[in-house]
Design a protein around this motif. Structure first.
Motif, mmCIF file in Angstrom:
data_model
loop_
_atom_site.group_PDB
_atom_site.id
_atom_site.type_symbol
_atom_site.label_atom_id
_atom_site.label_comp_id
_atom_site.label_asym_id
_atom_site.label_seq_id
_atom_site.Cartn_x
_atom_site.Cartn_y
_atom_site.Cartn_z
ATOM 1 N N ALA A 57 8.980 14.874 10.138
ATOM 2 C CA ALA A 57 9.827 13.762 9.717
ATOM 3 C C ALA A 57 9.064 12.474 9.985
ATOM 4 O O ALA A 57 8.184 12.439 10.848
ATOM 5 C CB ALA A 57 11.130 13.765 10.503
ATOM 6 N N VAL A 58 9.383 11.422 9.249
ATOM 7 C CA VAL A 58 8.766 10.120 9.497
ATOM 8 C C VAL A 58 9.883 9.098 9.686
ATOM 9 O O VAL A 58 10.793 9.005 8.855
ATOM 10 C CB VAL A 58 7.842 9.690 8.344
ATOM 11 N N THR A 59 9.812 8.378 10.791
ATOM 12 C CA THR A 59 10.873 7.431 11.146
ATOM 13 C C THR A 59 10.254 6.111 11.597
ATOM 14 O O THR A 59 9.053 6.047 11.864
ATOM 15 C CB THR A 59 11.737 7.991 12.299
ATOM 16 N N SER A 60 11.094 5.083 11.687
ATOM 17 C CA SER A 60 10.579 3.816 12.204
ATOM 18 C C SER A 60 11.477 3.294 13.316
ATOM 19 O O SER A 60 12.699 3.456 13.272
ATOM 20 C CB SER A 60 10.448 2.782 11.084
ATOM 21 N N VAL A 61 10.862 2.700 14.305
ATOM 22 C CA VAL A 61 11.569 2.164 15.474
ATOM 23 C C VAL A 61 11.663 0.649 15.316
ATOM 24 O O VAL A 61 10.653 0.008 15.027
ATOM 25 C CB VAL A 61 10.795 2.517 16.764
ATOM 26 N N PRO A 62 12.860 0.076 15.488
ATOM 27 C CA PRO A 62 12.995 -1.380 15.334
ATOM 28 C C PRO A 62 12.141 -2.133 16.361
ATOM 29 O O PRO A 62 11.955 -1.650 17.481
ATOM 30 C CB PRO A 62 14.479 -1.647 15.604
ATOM 31 N N GLU A 63 11.674 -3.282 15.983
ATOM 32 C CA GLU A 63 10.891 -4.116 16.895
ATOM 33 C C GLU A 63 11.707 -4.452 18.141
ATOM 34 O O GLU A 63 12.910 -4.692 18.051
ATOM 35 C CB GLU A 63 10.521 -5.410 16.173
ATOM 36 N N GLY A 64 11.062 -4.488 19.283
ATOM 37 C CA GLY A 64 11.737 -4.863 20.524
ATOM 38 C C GLY A 64 12.501 -3.723 21.176
ATOM 39 O O GLY A 64 13.113 -3.905 22.219
ATOM 40 N N GLN A 65 12.468 -2.554 20.533
ATOM 41 C CA GLN A 65 13.186 -1.413 21.096
ATOM 42 C C GLN A 65 12.192 -0.361 21.610
ATOM 43 O O GLN A 65 11.173 -0.106 20.973
ATOM 44 C CB GLN A 65 14.056 -0.741 20.022
ATOM 45 N N ASN A 66 12.543 0.223 22.754
ATOM 46 C CA ASN A 66 11.804 1.397 23.213
ATOM 47 C C ASN A 66 12.525 2.649 22.725
ATOM 48 O O ASN A 66 13.660 2.583 22.248
ATOM 49 C CB ASN A 66 11.713 1.418 24.742
ATOM 50 N N LEU A 67 11.825 3.770 22.884
ATOM 51 C CA LEU A 67 12.361 5.040 22.417
ATOM 52 C C LEU A 67 12.704 5.899 23.634
ATOM 53 O O LEU A 67 11.887 6.037 24.546
ATOM 54 C CB LEU A 67 11.271 5.712 21.581
ATOM 55 N N ALA A 68 13.922 6.462 23.666
ATOM 56 C CA ALA A 68 14.306 7.401 24.720
ATOM 57 C C ALA A 68 14.304 8.797 24.117
ATOM 58 O O ALA A 68 14.802 8.996 23.008
ATOM 59 C CB ALA A 68 15.691 7.063 25.252
ATOM 60 N N THR A 69 13.726 9.771 24.833
ATOM 61 C CA THR A 69 13.620 11.144 24.317
ATOM 62 C C THR A 69 14.117 12.129 25.362
ATOM 63 O O THR A 69 13.759 12.020 26.537
ATOM 64 C CB THR A 69 12.153 11.484 23.988
ATOM 65 N N THR A 70 14.914 13.085 24.944
ATOM 66 C CA THR A 70 15.408 14.116 25.852
ATOM 67 C C THR A 70 15.485 15.459 25.158
ATOM 68 O O THR A 70 15.658 15.512 23.935
ATOM 69 C CB THR A 70 16.794 13.721 26.411
ATOM 70 N N THR A 71 15.336 16.534 25.917
ATOM 71 C CA THR A 71 15.376 17.892 25.367
ATOM 72 C C THR A 71 16.245 18.780 26.243
ATOM 73 O O THR A 71 16.090 18.767 27.463
ATOM 74 C CB THR A 71 13.955 18.503 25.340
#
Lengths: 320, 320
Positions: free
Chosen positions: B30-44
């Protein structure tokens, strides 16, 4: 040993630390940052013992493969690896096994600068799910859908080795010791074509990695690009080991229909061919033109020395 | 039915489309984009039949829980949900089961605007791994490590319902029909506290979600913040159903030691208490102060009506 101890001892203490990982293993989520101008590519693959690898596969090979098949998906998209999560289901805590598994996992992840940022460790039948993420400059993702009639069809490396390796490891094919080592390693330690993937950005019109077999995976490009293709079977790139191990008919069959090669299959327009040759030479990448796309929608034609060629098996399939 | 048909029929045709998903299901990544000024949180998180839920759990509840436990991790970080991947291992293709599973999955994902962007479907023992991602404004992640002595300890909602629900579904606890429905639903359909998580940004000093039981999960905050805590057991928030179902001693035991509540446990400094009250009132969130942190490092003290209180069980543990 408790769940937290397993994570702490075998997975949290990795040496490789990326600057874009603001918070790694040990909280509710990992926190990361994506560079400006980059999109995020995400892929998930699960390997289950007895389905995706024989039960007696070494822990090192399982770890390598679980990460490598995801890296291969990143490569097929033209992405540069960044982070991955690991969900590990284990029937028991076997410290030797975990030692080998984690060492091999970190060897590969360090080589490609991809950092483990989290996951889950649970008790259950042996299975490994990896979700990997990478960066692609905006609008440069290599999709399956961009091919056009007339485009040339290429594949990196050699095909069929992993299929022969699987038959050897199942005891269904017997070959010389040298060939055996080479072919079984190609099955157990696939090399994700990440360098090729990034080199193909803005050059390839479509791309996919070969996991289920050439004849099957090419159909995804044909379907999503609404094209047909002719593949010239005599042009399929075969390793010396495979040609030594089996006769040429059998080698073609492996190359066309067996899975787990993890080479990249891609298309290039005639106009981009010059750029492709330069990019491949610069990055020292082997790729072979094996056919061409046409307008006969979603139909694959196989030719061997100018005659029609037919194939029985067409790749690995779940739930058949 | 083949693997591709399963994905196509039950998972690819979702109605919910986020604008930041540039390429969804159906390619190598998949290809996605993250808004400027935001970090990414990831959990599994992985759920395995027979380990994380009884074998006879309805498909709808399994799907809900598999996604909800990951959403709960995003909530505990203060993140806003964005995308998730699904790795589904199925013993067989049961169309009724898949129908219920996918409907419930998409009901919940639509409610929280989180989009399925990919995954893997394989044949094997029933297990579900979800990797979920969300956005957090830079430097606003709610970590486990930010608490200080003197901070007040809060919990959202009520505790212990899911533990009673599990005992009911195992036939080890018998209660009135009304209570049974309520408590078993709290086990099977946990509500991730996403609204609370975002409301707590810049207010809470630390946060975690309660998945393994209060007494156990509070230790993660104490360990990572290097503090101690006193919990006043009589203040633990209990539902009417739980108090009706069991005596008060038993209700405290469930609230302290049973897992699967997926409420948020967080700390707030005395100075932030006013802001907290406003934020909770504005967002209409129930949260209860159950104790306070102190400097007695990594020690949890339980008090009931001013006397020491001791607890035998301390939460769910794998590989014991």
């Amino acid at each position: 040993m408790k769940e937290f101890d397993v994570i702490e001892r075998f997975f949290a203490q990795q040496s490789h630390q990326r600057k874009d990982v603001l918070l790694g293993i040990g909280d509710d989520c990992a926190v990361t940052s994506v560079p400006e101008g980059q999109n995020l590519a995400t892929t998930t693959d699960t390997l289950i013992a007895g389905v995706h690898f024989p039960h007696d596969t070494p822990a090192e090979a399982i770890a390598h493969k679980a990460l490598a098949v995801n890296l291969s998906d990143l490569a097929a998209m033209g992405a540069e690896p960044a982070w991955f999560s690991l969900a590990l289901s284990l029937p028991e805590v076997d410290e030797n096994w975990l030692e080998g598994f984690s060492r091999s996992l970190f060897d590969l992840s360090q080589y490609y600068s991809i950092q483990l940022i989290g996951g889950d460790t649970v008790q259950g039948p042996l299975s490994i799910t990896v979700t990997a993420q990478g960066f692609i400059p905006q609008d440069q993702a290599l999709r399956r859908s961009g091919a056009s009639p007339g485009d040339l069809l290429y594949v990196t490396g050699n095909l069929g080795d992993a299929g022969a390796g699987l038959d050897i490891s199942k005891g269904e094919l017997s070959v010389s010791e040298n060939c055996e080592t080479y072919l079984v390693n190609r099955l157990n330690y696939p090399a994700p074509r990440l360098l090729a993937g990034t080199a193909l950005r803005r050059i390839a019109s479509s791309c996919i990695d070969i996991s289920d077999g050439l004849a099957k995976d090419v159909m995804h490009i044909l379907k999503q690009s609404d094209c047909g293709a002719k593949i010239f079977v005599e042009k399929l790139p075969l390793s010396i080991a495979l040609k030594e191990a089996v006769d040429i008919e059998e080698a073609y069959r492996y190359a066309l229909s067996s899975g787990d090669d993890y080479e990249l299959l891609f298309t290039v327009s005639e106009e981009q061919k010059g750029n492709l040759d330069i990019a491949l030479a610069n990055a020292n990448i082997n790729a072979t033109c094996i056919g061409q796309l046409n307008g006969v929608k979603q139909k694959l034609e196989l030719r061997l020395n100018d005659e029609a060629y037919s194939l029985q098996r067409s790749g690995f399939e779940h739930f058949n």
